[in-house]
Write a protein that holds these residues in place. Structure first.
Motif, PDB file in Angstrom:
ATOM      1  N   TYR A   3      80.822  57.334  14.393  1.00  0.00           N
ATOM      2  CA  TYR A   3      80.659  56.345  15.456  1.00  0.00           C
ATOM      3  C   TYR A   3      80.881  56.976  16.829  1.00  0.00           C
ATOM      4  O   TYR A   3      80.342  56.510  17.816  1.00  0.00           O
ATOM      5  CB  TYR A   3      81.607  55.159  15.251  1.00  0.00           C
ATOM      6  N   GLY A  12      78.631  51.105  24.537  1.00  0.00           N
ATOM      7  CA  GLY A  12      79.833  50.553  25.152  1.00  0.00           C
ATOM      8  C   GLY A  12      79.585  49.187  25.758  1.00  0.00           C
ATOM      9  O   GLY A  12      80.372  48.254  25.575  1.00  0.00           O
ATOM     10  N   ILE A  15      79.223  46.572  23.000  1.00  0.00           N
ATOM     11  CA  ILE A  15      80.514  46.211  22.400  1.00  0.00           C
ATOM     12  C   ILE A  15      81.302  45.317  23.350  1.00  0.00           C
ATOM     13  O   ILE A  15      81.869  44.297  22.926  1.00  0.00           O
ATOM     14  CB  ILE A  15      81.315  47.468  22.019  1.00  0.00           C
ATOM     15  N   GLN A  58      89.399  42.105  20.097  1.00  0.00           N
ATOM     16  CA  GLN A  58      88.698  43.364  20.346  1.00  0.00           C
ATOM     17  C   GLN A  58      88.628  44.201  19.069  1.00  0.00           C
ATOM     18  O   GLN A  58      87.582  44.783  18.771  1.00  0.00           O
ATOM     19  CB  GLN A  58      89.393  44.161  21.452  1.00  0.00           C
ATOM     20  N   ILE A  62      85.299  45.825  17.434  1.00  0.00           N
ATOM     21  CA  ILE A  62      85.045  47.270  17.383  1.00  0.00           C
ATOM     22  C   ILE A  62      84.918  47.794  15.956  1.00  0.00           C
ATOM     23  O   ILE A  62      84.221  48.777  15.729  1.00  0.00           O
ATOM     24  CB  ILE A  62      86.094  48.085  18.171  1.00  0.00           C
ATOM     25  N   LYS A  63      85.551  47.120  14.996  1.00  0.00           N
ATOM     26  CA  LYS A  63      85.421  47.585  13.613  1.00  0.00           C
ATOM     27  C   LYS A  63      83.977  47.460  13.120  1.00  0.00           C
ATOM     28  O   LYS A  63      83.534  48.237  12.288  1.00  0.00           O
ATOM     29  CB  LYS A  63      86.390  46.864  12.680  1.00  0.00           C
ATOM     30  N   TYR A  65      81.520  48.325  14.735  1.00  0.00           N
ATOM     31  CA  TYR A  65      80.818  49.488  15.271  1.00  0.00           C
ATOM     32  C   TYR A  65      81.392  50.797  14.734  1.00  0.00           C
ATOM     33  O   TYR A  65      81.106  51.865  15.271  1.00  0.00           O
ATOM     34  CB  TYR A  65      80.864  49.463  16.805  1.00  0.00           C
ATOM     35  N   PHE A  67      84.677  51.734  14.430  1.00  0.00           N
ATOM     36  CA  PHE A  67      86.025  52.126  14.838  1.00  0.00           C
ATOM     37  C   PHE A  67      87.039  51.638  13.804  1.00  0.00           C
ATOM     38  O   PHE A  67      86.830  50.589  13.183  1.00  0.00           O
ATOM     39  CB  PHE A  67      86.372  51.523  16.205  1.00  0.00           C
ATOM     40  N   LEU A  74      91.432  50.918  18.630  1.00  0.00           N
ATOM     41  CA  LEU A  74      91.313  50.281  19.937  1.00  0.00           C
ATOM     42  C   LEU A  74      91.623  51.274  21.057  1.00  0.00           C
ATOM     43  O   LEU A  74      90.938  51.293  22.083  1.00  0.00           O
ATOM     44  CB  LEU A  74      92.237  49.065  20.022  1.00  0.00           C
ATOM     45  N   PHE A  77      88.608  53.501  21.473  1.00  0.00           N
ATOM     46  CA  PHE A  77      87.556  52.766  22.163  1.00  0.00           C
ATOM     47  C   PHE A  77      87.862  52.665  23.658  1.00  0.00           C
ATOM     48  O   PHE A  77      86.997  52.938  24.498  1.00  0.00           O
ATOM     49  CB  PHE A  77      87.394  51.372  21.549  1.00  0.00           C
ATOM     50  N   GLU A  78      89.080  52.297  24.007  1.00  0.00           N
ATOM     51  CA  GLU A  78      89.455  52.152  25.415  1.00  0.00           C
ATOM     52  C   GLU A  78      89.349  53.471  26.171  1.00  0.00           C
ATOM     53  O   GLU A  78      88.928  53.491  27.331  1.00  0.00           O
ATOM     54  CB  GLU A  78      90.872  51.579  25.543  1.00  0.00           C
TER      55      GLU A  78
END
Length: 116
Positions: A3, A12, A15, A58, A62-63, A65, A67, A74, A77-78
């Motif tokens: 990913y 991004g 999401i 969140q 994100i899971k 996608y 993550f 998280l 991702f951040e």
């Protein structure tokens, strides 16, 4: 971690938009509204009640996608989003919208850079 190799600014944005859609779903919006009402404008209470709800929503997004569905996912991702937001105003705007859910507005006197 495939990913990460396929992650682009457009990914991004997608999401972040999905996070905002999830937050605004009626059941989630109701929970957040109740948490905000209970918190008032107190930052500590916002961090205690509203912030965890937003983070959980969140993680749920994100899971989907790829993550990891946890705090580490998280954070990954951040970190990626922070890099992209430096160059992409849309990502910065979307991230700001999400942050505004759990961070109450802070008034700053720009003349003196002092919190009001």
């Amino acid at each position: 971690m495939s990913y990460l190799s396929n992650f682009t600014a457009d990914t991004g944005k997608t999401i972040l938009i999905d996070v905002l859609k999830t937050v605004n779903q009626s059941e989630n919006a109701k929970k957040l509204s109740e948490a905000k009402a209970n918190s008032g404008k107190e930052m500590i209470k916002m961090m205690q009640y509203v912030f965890p709800l937003v983070m959980q929503l969140q993680i749920t997004v994100i899971k989907e996608y790829g993550f990891p569905p946890n705090r580490e996912g998280l954070v990954q991702f951040e970190q990626i989003i922070r890099e992209f937001e430096r160059e992409d105003v849309d990502i910065a705007r979307l991230r700001s919208q999400i942050r505004s859910i759990y961070l109450p507005p802070i008034n700053i006197n720009s003349t003196n850079d002092v919190l009001i």
